[in-house]
Design an enzyme around this catalytic site. Structure first.
Site, mmCIF file in Angstrom:
data_model
loop_
_atom_site.group_PDB
_atom_site.id
_atom_site.type_symbol
_atom_site.label_atom_id
_atom_site.label_comp_id
_atom_site.label_asym_id
_atom_site.label_seq_id
_atom_site.Cartn_x
_atom_site.Cartn_y
_atom_site.Cartn_z
ATOM 1 N N GLY A 14 0.840 -1.202 0.000
ATOM 2 C CA GLY A 14 0.000 0.000 0.000
ATOM 3 C C GLY A 14 0.866 1.239 0.000
ATOM 4 O O GLY A 14 0.647 2.179 0.764
ATOM 5 N N HIS A 15 1.878 1.216 -0.856
ATOM 6 C CA HIS A 15 2.774 2.373 -0.999
ATOM 7 C C HIS A 15 3.609 2.194 -2.258
ATOM 8 O O HIS A 15 3.567 1.130 -2.893
ATOM 9 C CB HIS A 15 3.679 2.520 0.231
ATOM 10 C CG HIS A 15 4.489 1.302 0.527
ATOM 11 N ND1 HIS A 15 5.569 0.927 -0.236
ATOM 12 C CD2 HIS A 15 4.364 0.350 1.468
ATOM 13 C CE1 HIS A 15 6.067 -0.185 0.232
ATOM 14 N NE2 HIS A 15 5.348 -0.576 1.272
ATOM 15 N N ALA A 16 4.370 3.239 -2.590
ATOM 16 C CA ALA A 16 5.332 3.156 -3.701
ATOM 17 C C ALA A 16 6.685 3.616 -3.182
ATOM 18 O O ALA A 16 6.778 4.222 -2.107
ATOM 19 C CB ALA A 16 4.881 4.042 -4.864
ATOM 20 N N ARG A 28 2.187 -0.689 -4.949
ATOM 21 C CA ARG A 28 2.021 -2.133 -4.802
ATOM 22 C C ARG A 28 1.275 -2.483 -3.520
ATOM 23 O O ARG A 28 1.371 -1.773 -2.511
ATOM 24 C CB ARG A 28 3.369 -2.871 -4.812
ATOM 25 C CG ARG A 28 4.067 -3.131 -3.479
ATOM 26 C CD ARG A 28 4.652 -1.905 -2.847
ATOM 27 N NE ARG A 28 5.476 -1.139 -3.758
ATOM 28 C CZ ARG A 28 6.731 -1.438 -4.042
ATOM 29 N NH1 ARG A 28 7.296 -2.450 -3.445
ATOM 30 N NH2 ARG A 28 7.422 -0.661 -4.849
#
Ligand code: TYD
Length: 142
Positions: A56-58, A103
């Site tokens: 839940g981040h890049a 992702r």
């Protein structure tokens, strides 16, 4: 037809060497050889409760390679325009994730172990944790 080079198309499964042996198989990974970056860090997710979602981040600059060392799970990659779901279930291949990919990881089987090889040491400043900010930065960087 020529393939359009998008960030998502750079992310791909990579098969690893496998030395089969009746005593048990062996696989190895060398930075710059089997994955397209030098490896500075490894971490792993384990004891993941059923139904959990990770990620839940890049990352702005980090390259990563994700391997299912045990069990299985899905990695969903999103470049701000398109999404693709990758299923990982064997330790002799992994998923290369280039920088600037949103992702998340879900669909963990019981006893799954998700190992991540990374091109840099941990740096919170490299994370983008807000999806709208990610989409904006991803479009600027195109
Ligand atoms: P995070 O990367 O958000 O987890 P995931 O993407 O797997 O869901 O990291 C969770 C926490 O762990 C966060 O507080 C940062 C910390 N952490 C480290 O200290 N070092 C590391 O190498 C990593 C990957 C995370």
């Amino acid at each position: 037809m020529p393939t359009i080079d998008t960030r998502l198309s750079r992310c791909r499964f990579i098969d690893l060497p496998k030395i089969p042996d009746v005593r048990g198989n062996l696989t190895f990974i060398e930075g710059g050889v089997h994955v397209p970056f030098d490896i500075k860090r490894a971490y792993y997710l384990y004891d993941v409760p059923g139904g959990s979602e990770r990620g839940g981040h890049a990352h702005k600059n980090l390259h990563q390679f994700i391997v299912a060392m045990a069990g299985s799970f899905d990695v969903v990659l999103d470049d701000g325009d398109r999404q693709r779901r990758f299923h990982l279930n064997r330790s002799y291949y992994g998923l290369y994730v280039c920088p600037m990919m949103w992702r998340f990881i879900d669909n963990f089987s019981s006893s799954a172990v998700c190992m991540v090889l990374a091109s840099e040491k941990y740096d919170e400043a490299d994370y983008i944790r807000d999806y709208d900010t990610f989409v904006q930065v991803a479009r600027e960087k195109k």
